[in-house]
Design a protein around this motif. Structure first.
Motif, PDB file in Angstrom:
ATOM      1  N   GLY A 497       1.228  -1.225  -0.180  1.00 53.29           N
ATOM      2  CA  GLY A 497       0.160   0.261   0.173  1.00 53.29           C
ATOM      3  C   GLY A 497       0.777   1.064   0.298  1.00 53.29           C
ATOM      4  N   THR A 498       2.491   1.238   0.542  1.00 50.31           N
ATOM      5  CA  THR A 498       2.918   2.263  -0.311  1.00 50.31           C
ATOM      6  C   THR A 498       2.588   3.160  -1.552  1.00 50.31           C
ATOM      7  N   THR A 499       2.662   4.034  -1.487  1.00 46.99           N
ATOM      8  CA  THR A 499       3.003   5.042  -2.732  1.00 46.99           C
ATOM      9  C   THR A 499       4.577   4.925  -2.752  1.00 46.99           C
ATOM     10  N   ALA A 500       4.768   4.750  -4.312  1.00 46.23           N
ATOM     11  CA  ALA A 500       6.435   5.144  -4.707  1.00 46.23           C
ATOM     12  C   ALA A 500       6.111   6.322  -5.664  1.00 46.23           C
ATOM     13  N   ALA A 501       5.012   6.096  -6.427  1.00 48.32           N
ATOM     14  CA  ALA A 501       5.246   7.907  -7.134  1.00 48.32           C
ATOM     15  C   ALA A 501       4.185   8.604  -7.181  1.00 48.32           C
ATOM     16  N   ARG A 502       3.832   9.150  -7.122  1.00 45.45           N
ATOM     17  CA  ARG A 502       2.714   9.967  -6.897  1.00 45.45           C
ATOM     18  C   ARG A 502       2.476  11.629  -8.148  1.00 45.45           C
ATOM     19  N   SER A 503       1.236  11.723  -8.463  1.00 45.34           N
ATOM     20  CA  SER A 503       2.012  12.818  -9.562  1.00 45.34           C
ATOM     21  C   SER A 503       1.056  14.060  -9.198  1.00 45.34           C
ATOM     22  N   GLY A 504       0.774  14.512 -10.071  1.00 40.01           N
ATOM     23  CA  GLY A 504      -0.031  16.548  -9.440  1.00 40.01           C
ATOM     24  C   GLY A 504      -1.526  16.221 -10.435  1.00 40.01           C
ATOM     25  N   HIS A 505      -2.154  16.633 -10.278  1.00 44.08           N
ATOM     26  CA  HIS A 505      -3.470  16.936 -11.441  1.00 44.08           C
ATOM     27  C   HIS A 505      -3.510  18.245 -12.167  1.00 44.08           C
ATOM     28  N   TYR A 506      -3.683  18.012 -13.565  1.00 43.60           N
ATOM     29  CA  TYR A 506      -3.218  18.432 -14.695  1.00 43.60           C
ATOM     30  C   TYR A 506      -2.303  19.265 -15.308  1.00 43.60           C
ATOM     31  N   THR A 507      -1.600  17.980 -14.917  1.00 42.68           N
ATOM     32  CA  THR A 507      -0.092  17.939 -15.157  1.00 42.68           C
ATOM     33  C   THR A 507       0.396  17.388 -16.608  1.00 42.68           C
ATOM     34  N   GLN A 508       1.222  17.262 -17.154  1.00 46.01           N
ATOM     35  CA  GLN A 508       1.857  15.937 -17.691  1.00 46.01           C
ATOM     36  C   GLN A 508       3.916  15.601 -16.902  1.00 46.01           C
ATOM     37  N   GLU A 509       3.663  14.325 -16.112  1.00 47.26           N
ATOM     38  CA  GLU A 509       4.212  13.898 -15.857  1.00 47.26           C
ATOM     39  C   GLU A 509       4.403  12.280 -15.594  1.00 47.26           C
ATOM     40  N   VAL A 510       5.658  11.630 -15.519  1.00 43.59           N
ATOM     41  CA  VAL A 510       6.737  10.635 -15.582  1.00 43.59           C
ATOM     42  C   VAL A 510       6.385  10.011 -14.879  1.00 43.59           C
ATOM     43  N   LEU A 511       5.976   8.963 -14.189  1.00 46.61           N
ATOM     44  CA  LEU A 511       6.227   8.515 -12.965  1.00 46.61           C
ATOM     45  C   LEU A 511       6.943   7.055 -13.246  1.00 46.61           C
ATOM     46  N   GLU A 512       8.568   6.785 -12.199  1.00 45.01           N
ATOM     47  CA  GLU A 512       8.965   5.530 -12.544  1.00 45.01           C
ATOM     48  C   GLU A 512       9.302   5.283 -11.371  1.00 45.01           C
ATOM     49  N   ALA A 513       9.715   4.019 -11.246  1.00 43.38           N
ATOM     50  CA  ALA A 513      10.114   2.918  -9.974  1.00 43.38           C
ATOM     51  C   ALA A 513      10.634   1.557 -10.526  1.00 43.38           C
ATOM     52  N   THR A 514      10.713   1.285  -9.629  1.00 45.66           N
ATOM     53  CA  THR A 514      11.918  -0.401  -9.243  1.00 45.66           C
ATOM     54  C   THR A 514      11.131  -1.590  -8.530  1.00 45.66           C
ATOM     55  N   VAL A 515       9.959  -1.736  -8.672  1.00 43.26           N
ATOM     56  CA  VAL A 515       9.031  -2.043  -8.353  1.00 43.26           C
ATOM     57  C   VAL A 515       8.546  -3.793  -8.055  1.00 43.26           C
ATOM     58  N   PRO A 516       8.312  -4.800  -7.173  1.00 45.25           N
ATOM     59  CA  PRO A 516       8.396  -6.059  -7.281  1.00 45.25           C
ATOM     60  C   PRO A 516       7.028  -6.741  -7.593  1.00 45.25           C
ATOM     61  N   LEU A 517       7.764  -7.686  -8.283  1.00 45.28           N
ATOM     62  CA  LEU A 517       6.872  -8.903  -8.574  1.00 45.28           C
ATOM     63  C   LEU A 517       6.320 -10.064  -8.212  1.00 45.28           C
ATOM     64  N   ARG A 518       4.715 -10.083  -8.124  1.00 49.52           N
ATOM     65  CA  ARG A 518       4.932 -11.368  -6.136  1.00 49.52           C
ATOM     66  C   ARG A 518       3.752 -12.475  -7.985  1.00 49.52           C
ATOM     67  N   THR A 519       3.944 -13.419  -7.159  1.00 44.78           N
ATOM     68  CA  THR A 519       3.332 -14.455  -7.739  1.00 44.78           C
ATOM     69  C   THR A 519       2.163 -15.147  -6.611  1.00 44.78           C
ATOM     70  N   GLU A 520       2.575 -15.250  -5.492  1.00 44.42           N
ATOM     71  CA  GLU A 520       2.140 -15.313  -4.268  1.00 44.42           C
ATOM     72  C   GLU A 520       0.685 -14.780  -3.852  1.00 44.42           C
ATOM     73  N   LEU A 521      -0.463 -15.954  -4.143  1.00 45.30           N
ATOM     74  CA  LEU A 521      -1.949 -15.598  -3.575  1.00 45.30           C
ATOM     75  C   LEU A 521      -2.310 -14.473  -2.272  1.00 45.30           C
ATOM     76  N   THR A 522      -2.837 -13.547  -2.416  1.00 45.80           N
ATOM     77  CA  THR A 522      -3.459 -13.325  -0.577  1.00 45.80           C
ATOM     78  C   THR A 522      -4.082 -14.543  -0.533  1.00 45.80           C
ATOM     79  N   ILE A 523      -4.007 -13.828   1.300  1.00 43.08           N
ATOM     80  CA  ILE A 523      -6.196 -15.036   0.780  1.00 43.08           C
ATOM     81  C   ILE A 523      -6.881 -14.684   0.986  1.00 43.08           C
ATOM     82  N   ALA A 524      -6.893 -13.481   0.845  1.00 42.95           N
ATOM     83  CA  ALA A 524      -8.509 -12.371   0.408  1.00 42.95           C
ATOM     84  C   ALA A 524      -8.291 -12.905  -0.948  1.00 42.95           C
ATOM     85  N   THR A 525      -7.454 -13.144  -1.662  1.00 41.76           N
ATOM     86  CA  THR A 525      -7.563 -13.471  -3.342  1.00 41.76           C
ATOM     87  C   THR A 525      -8.307 -15.208  -3.205  1.00 41.76           C
TER      88      THR A 525
END
Length: 560
Positions: A497-525
Motif C-alpha cells: 500500500g505504500t505509494t512509490a510515486a505520485r503525480s499532480g493534477h492536470y500536469t504532464q508527468e512521467v512516474l518511474e519506480a522499480t517495483v516488486p513482482l509477486r506470484t503468491e496469492l493473498t488469503i483474500a485472493t
C-alpha cells in the motif's frame, strides 16, 4: 449510584427486550433513556442526526480524507435508528444516504448538469433506505453485544454487495472500505478483501454507538466510556497486526506516462490528436533521458485510458506515432485506445504495442473493458431515459463489453523483458469491482495497471477517490498497482500500500519506480467472495431471527 438514578438493564436485556422501559428506583426524575428523550422532543432530532452522520461519513473519504470519521458516521446512523419503527428507520436511512452521496459524487454532474448527479445520489440512497428499515431490528438481535455487532457489520456488507452489483452491474462507489486506504483497517483487505474492511468499520461504529447509549442510559460520566472506546480503537487498529509483503519474486522497472489533455470536460478529446501527441512526446522525452543516462531504462511503459482516441488499428498516422514512441523507448507500451467496432459499437481497450512489431495480437496482448459505465459509455433503455435528460444522446455510440467479445476475458498481458511481466489490465471504474480485479490476479497477473481518464471530472475529488481504491487493491491482492491517468492524480503503489510515486493534477508527468513482482496469492485472493457472502448471510440471519422473535412477542401480547 444515587437512589434517583436509572438502573441500566443487562446487556442481553438491552438488545433483546428493547421495548421494555428501564427500571426506575424512584419517581423523582424521569428516565434518561436516549430514545425516549429524542421521542419526547421531536423526530427532527433524529433526522438531523441522520443527516449530520451522512455528512460525517463523507468527510472520511479521499478529498477530505479524515478516515477516523467513518465509524463515527456509522455510529450516528445507528443511534438515530435505535428504538424507532421500520418505516421511520427507512426515512432516516434515506436522509443519511442522500446527504452522503450528494457530497461524495458531485463530480458526476460537473459537466452534464445536476440531474445525473441527483438521480444517482437518490438511487444510491435507496439502498441505505432499505438498510435503515432493518437497523432498528439490529438493536433487538439476541446474543448480546456480539450479536449486535455481527448483525450490524453483516448488514452493511450485504447492503454494499447488493448496491455494487445491481442494477446495470451496480455502483460500488462509497463503500466503507474505500475510505480506509490510509487507515490501519486497510490491512484487513489482504485477509477478507474490501468486504472485511467495511465489516470492521461498521462493527467499530456500532460499538461506538453502543458505548454512547450505555453512558447516556446509565447517567455515567463520559470517562466511564473509556473501556468501550479502547475496544473501538482495537477494532480499527487490528489490521496493523497483519504482515504485508514488501518484496516479490523479482523486480521490474516501470514508467507510467501521464500526458495531460488540452482541455478538461466532456470535450477533452475534441483535440484527440493533441492528447495522443502529449503521450508520445512524454515517452520520447523519457527515451532521450534514458539515452543521456538521466533516467533508468524501463522494462514496462504504461499509458492511460483514452491516450489514443484515434483508433490506431485503422489510422496509419496514429499507429506511426505510437510505433515511433515504442521504438524509441525500446520496450512494449500498454496503450489505452478507443477502437471502432464491432458493428456500430466502439470498444474501450488496452493494447500491448511492441517495438518493431506494432500492435500485439492474441489473448495476451489485448483487453476490452468488461464493465462499461452505464450512462457514460453506454445508455441502457435510451428512449426511456431521454424523457428525463436529452444529454443521454451525448453518448452517440455505445461501448461494447469485453465479455461479449470473449477476447482475453481477464486482461492479463505479457510485457517486459522476454515477456516475463504479466500485467493485469483494469480500466477505470473497474477498479471498484472486487471480482474484476481478483480474477485478473487469479489468472496470473504479477502486477496491475489501472488505466483511467479523469478529464471529464475536472478538479474534483474523483481522481483521489479512485487512487485510494487502487491502493486498497494493492493491499488486497499483494500486487504492485500502477494507477495511470491522462490528467492525474496517478500513482505507483507497492504491494503493502505504500505509494512509490505520485503525480499532480492536470500536469504532464512521467512516474518511474522499480517495483516488486509477486506470484503468491493473498488469503483474500484465494477465498474470493466467500467473506462477503458469509458476513452478509450471518448478518441477515441474525436479523431474521430478531424479526421472528419480535413477531412472536407481539402475538403473545395479543393472546394475553
Amino acid at each position: 449510584m444515587s437512589d434517583s438514578a436509572v438502573v441500566p438493564p443487562g446487556i442481553g436485556e438491552t438488545f433483546s427486550r428493547e421495548a421494555e422501559p428501564a427500571v426506575i428506583v424512584t419517581q423523582h426524575k424521569p428516565s434518561r433513556s436516549f430514545p425516549d428523550s429524542l421521542k419526547s422532543r421531536s423526530t427532527w432530532a433524529r433526522l438531523a442526526l441522520a443527516a449530520a452522520s451522512g455528512f460525517v461519513l463523507y468527510l472520511a473519504f479521499p478529498g477530505i480524507d479524515l478516515w477516523p470519521l467513518a465509524p463515527v458516521g456509522v455510529a450516528g446512523l445507528a443511534l438515530a435508528t435505535h428504538g424507532v419503527s421500520k418505516k421511520f428507520g427507512a426515512l432516516l436511512g434515506f436522509v443519511f444516504g442522500l446527504v452522503f452521496f450528494l457530497r461524495l459524487i458531485p463530480w458526476i454532474g460537473i459537466f452534464v448538469g445536476a440531474f445525473p448527479w441527483i438521480a444517482l445520489s437518490v438511487t444510491e440512497a435507496l439502498y441505505l433506505t432499505a438498510m435503515g428499515a432493518l437497523l432498528p431490528l439490529v438493536w433487538r438481535v439476541r446474543g448480546g453485544l456480539g450479536g449486535l455487532l455481527l448483525a450490524s457489520g453483516g448488514l452493511w456488507v450485504a447492503q454494499e454487495m447488493i448496491r455494487g452489483s445491481w442494477p446495470f452491474g451496480g455502483f460500488p462507489w462509497g463503500r466503507l472500505a474505500f475510505s480506509q486506504s490510509e487507515a490501519p483497517t486497510a490491512g484487513l483487505a489482504s485477509i477478507g478483501g474490501a468486504p472485511l474492511v467495511s465489516f470492521a468499520v461498521a462493527v467499530a461504529g456500532t460499538l461506538l454507538a453502543w458505548v454512547v447509549l450505555k453512558v447516556w442510559q446509565a447517567r455515567a460520566l463520559p470517562w466511564r466510556a473509556g473501556p468501550g472506546l479502547v475496544a473501538v480503537l482495537a477494532v480499527m487498529g487490528v489490521g496493523l497486526l497483519i504482515p504485508l509483503p514488501t518484496e516479490g519474486d523479482s523486480t521490474t522497472r516501470v514508467a507510467a506516462i501521464q500526458g495531460n489533455v488540452p482541455r478538461i470536460g466532456l470535450d477533452f478529446n475534441a483535440q484527440r490528436r493533441a492528447v495522443l501527441d502529449n503521450h508520445v512526446q512524454a515517452t520520447l522525452e523519457l527515451a532521450e533521458r534514458v539515452r543521456n543516462g538521466e533516467a533508468e531504462q524501463p522494462d514496462v511503459v504504461l499509458w492511460p485510458e483514452n491516450a489514443s482516441d484515434i483508433d490506431p488499428l485503422i489510422n496509419a498516422d496514429a499507429a506511426a506515432e505510437i510505433s515511433a514512441a515504442t521504438d524509441a523507448i525500446g520496450v512494449p507500451i500498454l496503450i489505452g485506445a478507443v477502437l471502432q467496432g464491432p458493428d456500430d459499437h466502439v470498444t474501450n481497450a488496452g493494447i500491448v504495442w511492441r517495438p518493431s512489431e506494432g500492435a500485439g495480437t492474441g489473448d495476451d496482448s489485448t483487453y476490452a473493458k468488461r464493465h462499461p459505465a452505464p450512462f457514460a459509455e453506454y445508455i441502457p433503455y435510451r428512449d426511456f431515459f431521454r424523457n428525463f435528460s436529452k444529454k443521454v444522446d451525448l453518448v452517440t455510440r455505445d461501448f461494447i463489453s469485453g465479455d461479449e467479445l470473449r477476447e482475453n476475458p481477464v486482461g492479463v498481458m505479457r510485457m517486459g523483458v522476454d515477456d516475463q511481466v504479466r500485467v493485469g489490465d483494469v480500466i477505470c471504474f473497474e477498479v471498484a469491482y472486487d471480482s474484476l480485479v481478483r480474477e485478473s490476479v487469479q489468472a496470473g497477473a504479477t502486477m496491475l495497471a489501472v488505466q483511467t481518464n479523469n478529464a471529464t471530472f475536472g478538479y474534483t475529488a474523483e481522481s483521489v477517490q479512485q487512487l485510494a481504491q487502487s491502493r486498497l487493491r494493492a493491499i488486497e491482492t499483494g500486487r504492485t498497482v500502477v494507477n495511470i491517468s491522462t490528467v492525474g492524480v496517478s500513482g505507483i503503489i507497492l504491494p503493502d500500500g505504500t505509494t512509490a510515486a505520485r503525480s499532480g493534477h492536470y500536469t504532464q508527468e512521467v512516474l518511474e519506480a522499480t517495483v516488486p513482482l509477486r506470484t503468491e496469492l493473498t488469503i483474500a485472493t484465494r477465498v474470493g467472495a466467500w467473506p462477503e457472502w458469509i458476513l452478509s448471510a450471518l448478518g441477515l440471519a441474525l436479523l431474521a431471527g430478531s424479526a421472528v422473535a419480535a413477531r412472536r412477542r407481539t402475538d403473545d401480547r395479543k393472546t394475553q
